[in-house]
Scaffold this active site. Structure first.
Site, PDB file in Angstrom:
ATOM      1  N   ASP A 132      30.172  14.058  40.411  1.00 44.38           N
ATOM      2  CA  ASP A 132      31.344  13.204  40.137  1.00 44.38           C
ATOM      3  C   ASP A 132      31.253  12.183  38.999  1.00 44.38           C
ATOM      4  O   ASP A 132      31.900  12.309  37.958  1.00 44.38           O
ATOM      5  CB  ASP A 132      31.806  12.517  41.435  1.00 44.38           C
ATOM      6  CG  ASP A 132      30.683  11.839  42.237  1.00 44.38           C
ATOM      7  OD1 ASP A 132      29.553  11.753  41.722  1.00 44.38           O
ATOM      8  OD2 ASP A 132      30.947  11.392  43.371  1.00 44.38           O
ATOM      9  N   ARG A 188      25.343  -0.492  42.147  1.00 43.33           N
ATOM     10  CA  ARG A 188      25.743  -1.615  43.010  1.00 43.33           C
ATOM     11  C   ARG A 188      25.140  -2.935  42.538  1.00 43.33           C
ATOM     12  O   ARG A 188      25.854  -3.930  42.394  1.00 43.33           O
ATOM     13  CB  ARG A 188      25.318  -1.362  44.452  1.00 43.33           C
ATOM     14  CG  ARG A 188      25.925  -0.080  45.003  1.00 43.33           C
ATOM     15  CD  ARG A 188      25.784   0.017  46.494  1.00 43.33           C
ATOM     16  NE  ARG A 188      25.899   1.410  46.916  1.00 43.33           N
ATOM     17  CZ  ARG A 188      26.249   1.811  48.124  1.00 43.33           C
ATOM     18  NH1 ARG A 188      26.520   0.935  49.051  1.00 43.33           N
ATOM     19  NH2 ARG A 188      26.319   3.089  48.425  1.00 43.33           N
ATOM     20  N   GLU A 195      37.844   6.424  47.129  1.00 47.33           N
ATOM     21  CA  GLU A 195      38.326   7.285  46.029  1.00 47.33           C
ATOM     22  C   GLU A 195      39.822   7.561  46.039  1.00 47.33           C
ATOM     23  O   GLU A 195      40.453   7.626  44.970  1.00 47.33           O
ATOM     24  CB  GLU A 195      37.550   8.618  46.023  1.00 47.33           C
ATOM     25  CG  GLU A 195      36.071   8.486  45.657  1.00 47.33           C
ATOM     26  CD  GLU A 195      35.190   7.952  46.782  1.00 47.33           C
ATOM     27  OE1 GLU A 195      35.657   7.949  47.942  1.00 47.33           O
ATOM     28  OE2 GLU A 195      34.047   7.533  46.520  1.00 47.33           O
ATOM     29  N   GLU A 210      21.769   4.215  43.020  1.00 43.92           N
ATOM     30  CA  GLU A 210      22.466   3.255  43.901  1.00 43.92           C
ATOM     31  C   GLU A 210      22.184   1.818  43.472  1.00 43.92           C
ATOM     32  O   GLU A 210      23.077   0.969  43.465  1.00 43.92           O
ATOM     33  CB  GLU A 210      22.033   3.447  45.363  1.00 43.92           C
ATOM     34  CG  GLU A 210      22.470   4.764  45.979  1.00 43.92           C
ATOM     35  CD  GLU A 210      23.971   4.883  46.222  1.00 43.92           C
ATOM     36  OE1 GLU A 210      24.705   3.890  46.042  1.00 43.92           O
ATOM     37  OE2 GLU A 210      24.418   5.988  46.578  1.00 43.92           O
TER      38      GLU A 210
HETATM   39  C1  DMJ Z   1      30.309   4.564  45.780  1.00 47.72           C
HETATM   40  O1  DMJ Z   1      29.049   4.054  45.941  1.00 47.72           O
HETATM   41  C2  DMJ Z   1      30.572   5.000  44.377  1.00 47.72           C
HETATM   42  O2  DMJ Z   1      31.923   5.135  44.189  1.00 47.72           O
HETATM   43  C3  DMJ Z   1      29.898   6.274  44.031  1.00 47.72           C
HETATM   44  O3  DMJ Z   1      30.213   6.725  42.752  1.00 47.72           O
HETATM   45  C4  DMJ Z   1      30.264   7.339  45.004  1.00 47.72           C
HETATM   46  N1  DMJ Z   1      30.254   6.943  46.346  1.00 47.72           N
HETATM   47  C5  DMJ Z   1      30.519   5.625  46.798  1.00 47.72           C
HETATM   48  C6  DMJ Z   1      31.812   5.411  47.524  1.00 47.72           C
HETATM   49  O4  DMJ Z   1      32.324   6.453  48.189  1.00 47.72           O
END
Ligand code: DMJ
Length: 624
Positions: A382, A253, A516, A249
């Protein structure tokens, strides 16, 4: 001009000495008149000839420039002061014309170009102050900053699209202003209770929303807000904390947000902070295999994994989503360690057998063996797939290993996880030790965009097919929205027990402002220009405005099937980083953050493609 020559017609012809007392009254009057005319002429010359201020300074204050020119210039000599004055005036006129031309030229430049010039000048000044190793005071190498194209866009010609784009900017303003008013410096905003909110993902690092929103503010040209955010980062963003953070995270971010803010604005503070934070994350890789821990204490450098993860495993989507940021960290810091760490992850993965060619979500960092054989293109898996493809694109298509890993993985996913419902909706299920769970997460919906982005690079007979798959996934995810009461999608939806694209479990019915589905609309729009994607995006905007907007910002919703929204009171930082950014780009022209120059990290932070030297195809680009 000698005064005597003025006298013949004013003085008496035979008079030998003409003292002032001997003039008659009329003569005195004429003399006064002539004298005052002369004075007026002199002043007139001073004030009405070009650049009178310079002349004045030359006359009254002995301007050194004028003195030098008139006394020691190559043309100085006996040609007289009149010649010198003319040369001075000519020079002044020339300088004026040059300054005017420069000003005109400057006025015609776009703000971006002007910024770029200022940055270049600054970089030059910084370079001049470097020590001999070419490093600055922060021990970072000198980087000749050059802004990649399309950092800001322009108004779309079509009035409806223009209005919609303006609307998204207003949404961003409401989200940002609310955060600024009620939660400034906290990680996130609680928009209903109007206070700050901090999740434990970031330990005691603060300001997630500020860092996540920087690039969205920039691309929307909200420069006053961008400057306030920059100032906060400069003065308050602190990584010297004794706290445990999520490596993934913090990377997507904070490192991602700082990197794109740097590449968009050229401000050194972002490069410095990104590298500083990257260095703090390096101890996470101290495991027997080099597969990083999920959690890391930034002060002690001690790492561990999530207690719930199978057999102490690291998570595929976490250790597999560092690549883009770490390649740029090496580029900007001159330290190859970042790149080496992420390249090693691939080495470990390539040594392992993959069940049916699939990558399980769990991998033990001590033994280097898979944990449970769970496979998902949604949560836990993912962005690993996303980063394989984007590593190749970001390397200007030179990272052949990343490319091969992506297309092989996609083939395995298509064969083993993709299914069609009885009414013809394509979905991506989850795989548990060979058994399928017919559930698709909101998170999985990013895959439509990813598959569209990769379709062009697929073996030629597969490009069309992959575009079809991408379009089908976009349709399925749109259905998951349109089958709810609030027209916003659930966290997960199922294709079993007689339902299709509907959440059946209470704990899967929430919507937390995730991006998404809109992300996929944006990619599909760019590649097809099919207007339905803009329409679907606009439906989502209306639902967000109707059900998520509150006086203090935007909130998630606990149950999208309930007829009235029950707010969860969190404005997620990714709403500003991703959801609003992708919406804005959906209603922008394609030359705003064009795909051949920018790649989005998984938090929608744009990172530039590291261009290959086309004049020398054998020369590796900077990331190889
Ligand atoms: C985000 O922090 C990023 O896209 C991450 O890859 C997956 N989840 C969240 C948003 O849903």
């Amino acid at each position: 001009m000698p005064v005597a020559t003025l006298l013949p017609f004013t003085a008496t012809p035979n008079r030998k000495s003409a003292g002032p007392t001997s003039f008659r009254l009329t003569e005195k009057f004429i003399l006064l008149l002539v004298f005052s005319a002369f004075i007026t002429l002199c002043f007139g010359a001073i004030f009405f000839l070009p650049d009178s201020s310079k002349l004045l300074s030359g006359v009254f204050f002995h301007s050194p420039a004028v003195e030098t020119n008139t006394r020691t210039g190559p043309d100085s000599g006996d040609s007289g002061s009149a010649g010198n004055d003319e040369r001075v005036l000519a020079k002044i006129r020339k300088d004026h014309e040059k300054a005017l031309l420069e000003a005109k030229d400057t006025l015609q430049k776009r703000p971006e170009e002007l910024n770029q010039e200022i940055m270049n000048d600054k970089a030059k000044v910084a370079k001049d102050s470097m020590d001999q190793d070419g490093k600055d005071a922060n021990n970072l190498p000198v980087v000749q900053y050059q802004r990649p194209p399309g950092a800001t866009g322009h108004e779309p010609l079509d009035p409806e699209t223009r209005d919609r784009r303006t609307k998204i900017k207003e949404m961003m303003k409401h989200a940002w202003d609310s955060y600024r008013r009620y939660a400034w410096g906290s990680n996130e905003l609680r928009p209903v209770s109007k206070q700050g909110h901090s999740s434990n993902l970031f330990g005691s690092i603060k300001g997630a929303t500020i860092v996540d929103a920087l690039d969205t503010l920039y691309i929307m040209e909200m420069f006053e807000e961008f400057d306030a955010a920059t100032d906060w980062v400069d003065k308050n963003l602190d990584f010297k904390v004794n706290a445990e953070v999520s490596v993934f995270e913090v990377n997507i971010r904070f490192v991602g947000g700082l990197l794109s803010a740097y590449y968009l604005s050229g401000k050194e503070v972002f490069r410095r902070k990104a590298v500083e934070l990257g260095e703090k994350l390096l101890p996470a890789f101290k495991t027997p295999t080099g597969i990083p821990w999920a959690l890391l204490n930034l002060k002690s450098g001690i790492g561990r994994n999530w207690p719930w993860a199978s057999g102490g495993s690291s998570i595929l989507a976490e250790y597999g989503t560092l690549h883009l940021e770490f390649m740029h960290l090496s580029k900007l810091s001159g330290n190859p360690e970042f790149a080496q760490k992420v390249m090693n992850i691939r080495k470990v993965l390539n040594r392992l057998d993959k069940p049916q060619g699939l990558y399980p979500n769990y991998l033990n960092p001590n033994s280097g063996q898979w944990g449970q054989h769970h496979v998902s293109v949604g949560g836990l898996g993912d962005s690993f797939y996303e980063y394989l493809l984007k590593a190749w694109l970001m390397s200007d298509k030179s990272d052949e290993e990343g490319k091969k890993m992506y297309y092989d993985a996609l083939q395995a996913i298509e064969t083993n996880l993709m299914r069609k419902s009885s009414s013809g909706l394509t979905y991506i299920a989850e795989w548990k030790g060979g058994l399928l769970e017919h559930k698709m997460g909101h998170l999985t919906c990013f895959a439509g965009g990813m598959i569209a982005l990769g379709a062009d690079g697929a073996p030629s007979d597969k490009t069309g097919h992959q575009m079809e798959l991408a379009a089908e996934i976009a349709r399925t995810c749109h259905e998951s929205y349109s089958r709810t009461a609030l027209k916003l999608g659930p966290e997960a939806f199922r294709f079993d027990g007689g339902v299709e694209a509907i959440a059946t479990r209470q704990n899967e019915k929430y919507f937390i402002l995730r991006p998404e589905v809109i992300e996929t609309y944006m990619y599909m729009w760019r590649f097809t220009h099919d207007p339905k994607y803009r329409e679907w995006g606009w439906e989502a905007v209306q639902a967000l405005e109707q059900h998520c907007k509150v006086e203090g910002g935007y909130s998630g919703i606990r149950d999208v099937y309930a007829s009235t929204p029950n707010h969860d009171d969190v404005q997620q930082s990714f709403y500003l980083a991703e959801t609003l950014k992708y919406l804005y780009l959906l209603f922008s022209d394609d030359d705003h953050l064009p795909f051949d120059h920018w790649v989005f990290n998984t938090e929608a932070h744009p990172l530039p493609v590291i261009k290959k030297d086309r004049t020398d195809p054998d020369r590796p680009n900077e990331v190889e």
